[in-house]
Scaffold this motif. Structure first.
Motif, mmCIF file in Angstrom:
data_model
loop_
_atom_site.group_PDB
_atom_site.id
_atom_site.type_symbol
_atom_site.label_atom_id
_atom_site.label_comp_id
_atom_site.label_asym_id
_atom_site.label_seq_id
_atom_site.Cartn_x
_atom_site.Cartn_y
_atom_site.Cartn_z
ATOM 1 N N VAL A 85 1.605 -2.130 -2.059
ATOM 2 C CA VAL A 85 1.478 -3.238 -2.912
ATOM 3 C C VAL A 85 1.687 -2.566 -4.205
ATOM 4 N N MET A 86 2.659 -3.366 -4.945
ATOM 5 C CA MET A 86 3.256 -2.997 -6.202
ATOM 6 C C MET A 86 2.836 -4.237 -7.110
ATOM 7 N N GLU A 87 1.809 -4.005 -8.063
ATOM 8 C CA GLU A 87 1.501 -5.153 -9.001
ATOM 9 C C GLU A 87 2.177 -5.179 -10.286
ATOM 10 N N ARG A 88 2.954 -6.114 -10.574
ATOM 11 C CA ARG A 88 3.626 -5.952 -11.886
ATOM 12 C C ARG A 88 3.457 -7.083 -13.036
ATOM 13 N N SER A 89 3.296 -6.883 -14.077
ATOM 14 C CA SER A 89 3.287 -7.588 -15.267
ATOM 15 C C SER A 89 3.842 -6.978 -16.315
ATOM 16 N N ASP A 90 3.718 -7.700 -17.639
ATOM 17 C CA ASP A 90 4.336 -7.244 -18.879
ATOM 18 C C ASP A 90 3.455 -5.957 -19.159
ATOM 19 N N LYS A 91 2.483 -5.773 -18.735
ATOM 20 C CA LYS A 91 1.682 -4.693 -19.203
ATOM 21 C C LYS A 91 1.896 -3.291 -18.230
ATOM 22 N N GLY A 92 3.035 -3.448 -17.171
ATOM 23 C CA GLY A 92 3.394 -2.299 -16.406
ATOM 24 C C GLY A 92 3.228 -2.592 -15.057
ATOM 25 N N SER A 93 3.604 -1.396 -14.196
ATOM 26 C CA SER A 93 3.518 -1.549 -12.788
ATOM 27 C C SER A 93 2.395 -0.793 -12.218
ATOM 28 N N PHE A 94 1.687 -1.150 -10.981
ATOM 29 C CA PHE A 94 1.036 -0.131 -10.438
ATOM 30 C C PHE A 94 1.039 -0.218 -9.100
ATOM 31 N N ALA A 95 0.965 0.911 -8.323
ATOM 32 C CA ALA A 95 1.318 0.647 -6.792
ATOM 33 C C ALA A 95 0.222 1.268 -5.978
ATOM 34 N N HIS A 96 -0.296 0.747 -4.947
ATOM 35 C CA HIS A 96 -1.399 1.301 -4.180
ATOM 36 C C HIS A 96 -0.996 1.113 -2.757
ATOM 37 N N VAL A 97 -1.102 2.124 -1.732
ATOM 38 C CA VAL A 97 -0.892 2.062 -0.355
ATOM 39 C C VAL A 97 -2.079 1.386 0.133
ATOM 40 N N VAL A 98 -1.801 0.320 1.152
ATOM 41 C CA VAL A 98 -2.844 -0.194 1.792
ATOM 42 C C VAL A 98 -3.055 0.452 3.336
ATOM 43 N N LYS A 240 12.324 -2.851 -3.519
ATOM 44 C CA LYS A 240 12.277 -1.933 -2.818
ATOM 45 C C LYS A 240 12.784 -0.488 -3.565
ATOM 46 N N ASP A 241 13.955 -0.643 -4.158
ATOM 47 C CA ASP A 241 14.760 0.217 -5.221
ATOM 48 C C ASP A 241 13.544 0.628 -6.304
ATOM 49 N N THR A 242 13.031 -0.294 -6.937
ATOM 50 C CA THR A 242 12.232 -0.059 -8.145
ATOM 51 C C THR A 242 10.845 0.827 -7.682
ATOM 52 N N GLU A 246 10.514 4.230 -9.555
ATOM 53 C CA GLU A 246 9.517 4.295 -10.415
ATOM 54 C C GLU A 246 8.228 5.138 -9.929
ATOM 55 N N PHE A 247 7.973 5.132 -8.529
ATOM 56 C CA PHE A 247 6.926 5.517 -7.924
ATOM 57 C C PHE A 247 7.090 6.770 -6.823
ATOM 58 N N GLY A 248 8.558 6.953 -6.222
ATOM 59 C CA GLY A 248 8.943 7.750 -5.582
ATOM 60 C C GLY A 248 8.339 7.287 -4.187
ATOM 61 N N ILE A 249 8.316 6.114 -3.833
ATOM 62 C CA ILE A 249 7.710 5.676 -2.435
ATOM 63 C C ILE A 249 9.130 4.861 -1.920
ATOM 64 N N GLU A 250 9.191 5.380 -0.581
ATOM 65 C CA GLU A 250 10.378 4.871 0.229
ATOM 66 C C GLU A 250 9.479 3.928 1.181
ATOM 67 N N ASP A 251 9.447 2.603 0.893
ATOM 68 C CA ASP A 251 8.824 1.571 1.866
ATOM 69 C C ASP A 251 9.878 0.551 2.203
ATOM 70 N N ALA A 252 9.996 0.359 3.431
ATOM 71 C CA ALA A 252 10.920 -0.571 4.067
ATOM 72 C C ALA A 252 10.489 -1.916 3.937
ATOM 73 N N TRP A 253 9.247 -2.315 3.683
ATOM 74 C CA TRP A 253 8.729 -3.674 3.287
ATOM 75 C C TRP A 253 7.644 -3.675 2.606
ATOM 76 N N PRO A 254 7.642 -3.224 0.996
ATOM 77 C CA PRO A 254 6.446 -3.181 0.167
ATOM 78 C C PRO A 254 6.245 -4.767 -0.246
#
Ligand code: NAD
Length: 500
Positions: A85-98, A240-242, A246-254
């Protein structure tokens, strides 16, 4: 997940810990409709419960009923059911794996496996995000569309169903025969009284097959009402590209979503439930409380999405934030909420409606999540009657009662935009796709498409009351004529001038 990089990523440890310590995790939740929203909402709450609070009884078994869910089956299988799950806003991005989705069943592969899973004693909750069209609900009569071919087919062959209600019924009948308690059916779809609707549809379905089981479900079953909120666009290749960049995660369906999330749910469960409160869910005792929150959210958030979507798409925009950057459309959204929707909303203790509206304007303006207009426009026949028409109906009622004219011109503008939108051609003559299960019926009713009267005849969407109110039909007729002739933006300039 192919490659996990370093940086601002949170990786779930609960799976590894549980596997290393040989802790048997139970799949207490079976979820039907593992799309973007489920993976950004319920699954995130459950993941937090597992990660932060050591919950092991409520891992999720995902279920896909639709042929196109084969894609989700393949991706999850390939990634050991992990996704980002990649959360995005004008404050930046944050990713966590569920990591709370433990398994996935694709119904067309094996229908019996889905029924057995729901009937398994570990299953306490069957949750749903099956979109409004998955409920076979007639808005006008509030009844199950029992003559729908899908429902008729499932009633004829209850052991090999294809609809959600067919599966729920088959599994509950099995539990009834095994003398088990029913599971709780927890709708997480955007519908006012989603729990009550689910209950009514399921009990009606059951009654057409076995009245004894119908009575048992009605008496022992639990169907909490809930308000759910987190804007979750469809995943794009760019997302997916972002994630990879940005995070080095290759995920086929984030999943990409906003930081905001909310869930208000009625405390009505047929047996044990997870302690959702621990992760910020508002669990309320009184169904009335949920209804108030639902009403605010559906009329303000979802209503505004309609005001952004249909006029925005006609004006040629592609994304929600682009519409919000346009002064006329931004003004339409704000003033519709403030002047036409707010007067008919209940006060909720602790909720400031103006702050809620201001937060919505900020959320809609989030340019980083790239929320697509076609997504917010999807299946409008299930949306407009819930998100826009009730505000108009209440304005009319209040006008009659108080003998003064409550405004509803902006709401009509939105409904009129939808009436024109179904033709699939924007103000510049460009074509776009319209996705709506009722599209053929809508186009046939619209006739030559110049006035609202044909469409307003569709009782299942509009009932009988609005058609007879001249101020409403005049507004609709004028808005359709003006938008057809001048386009959305010119008409808005004329109707609601900047200095007005
Ligand atoms: P999605 O397209 O990513 O997923 C839709 C899911 O619904 C798929 O798994 C699909 O198989 C399932 N589905 C569709 N029709 C079905 C049917 N007839 N029977 C059974 N399953 C069916 O969409 P999403 O963004 O996950 O949205 C799903 C629902 O979640 C919405 O319709 C809405 O009610 C609710 N919701 C979405 C958002 C959001 O921002 N995306 C926010 C709040 C609530």
């Amino acid at each position: 997940i192919g490659k996990l990089g370093k940086g601002k990523i949170q990786i779930p440890t609960h799976r590894d810990i549980n596997r290393t310590r040989n802790v048997p995790v139970k799949e207490g939740i079976v979820h039907v409709g593992v799309g973007g929203f489920h993976r950004a909402h319920l699954a995130v709450y459950v993941d937090q419960l597992m990660e932060k609070h050591g919950e092991t009884d409520y891992a999720i078994c995902g279920v896909g009923l639709q042929p196109f869910d084969a894609g989700m089956r393949d991706v999850l299988r390939e990634q050991d059911h992990l996704y980002t799950v990649m959360e995005r806003s004008d404050k930046g991005s944050f990713a966590h794996v569920v990591g709370c989705i433990n398994s996935y069943l694709f119904a067309p592969d094996n229908r019996k496996a889905v029924i057995d899973k729901m009937a398994h004693p570990d299953t306490r909750i069957v949750s749903l995000t099956i979109t409004e069209s998955g409920y076979y609900y007639n808005e006008n009569t509030h009844e199950l569309i029992s003559d729908h071919p899908d429902i008729e087919a499932d009633l004829k062959n209850v052991n090999a169903p294809s609809t959600t209600f067919g599966f729920l019924y088959a599994a509950l009948a099995q539990r009834y025969r095994n003398k088990q308690d029913p599971f709780t059916v927890m709708s997480c779809d955007n519908m006012q009284k989603n729990g009550s609707i689910t209950r009514n549809m399921l009990v009606s379905f059951a009654r057409l097959h076995n009245p004894t089981i119908a009575d048992w479900i009605a008496e022992k079953g639990a169907f909490p009402n809930a308000m759910v909120d987190r804007i979750t666009p469809q995943t794009s290749q760019n997302d997916k590209d972002t994630l990879a960049k940005e995070f080095g995660i290759e995920d086929a369906w984030p999943v990409v979503t906003e930081p905001f999330m909310q869930w208000v749910i009625e405390d009505q469960f047929s047996n044990e439930r997870p302690e959702f409160e621990k992760v910020g869910v508002q669990v309320v005792k009184n169904v009335h409380d949920v209804e108030q929150f639902e009403k605010h959210k559906l009329r303000l958030l979802n209503g505004s999405h309609s005001a952004i979507g249909y006029p925005g798409q006609l004006a040629g925009f592609k994304y929600v934030h682009e519409v919000m950057n346009n002064p006329q459309l931004r003004k339409l959204v704000w003033e519709m909420m403030q002047e036409e929707v707010k007067p008919h909303l209940p006060d909720i203790p602790g909720v400031n409606i103006d702050d809620y509206c201001k937060t919505l304007m900020k959320r809609f303006s989030n340019s980083t999540i790239m929320d697509q207009l076609p997504r917010v426009c999807l299946n409008a026949s299930g949306k407009i009657p819930q998100f826009i028409m009730p505000s108009i109906a209440e304005a009319i009622m209040a006008s009659k009662e108080e003998k003064r004219d409550y405004p509803f011109r902006r709401l009509c503008f939105v409904a009129a935009s939808w009436f024109l939108y179904i033709r699939g051609v924007d103000d510049h003559g460009a074509k776009f796709a319209v996705v709506d299960p009722m599209l053929d019926e809508l186009l046939a009713a619209a006739g030559d498409g110049t006035g609202p009267h044909g469409l307003l005849q569709i009782k299942s969407l509009f009932g009988d009351d609005l058609r007879g109110y001249k101020r409403f039909t005049d507004e609709m007729e004028k808005a359709m004529k003006d938008i057809s002739e001048k386009g959305v933006l010119e008409t808005l300039k004329e109707y609601f001038p900047e200095d007005a």
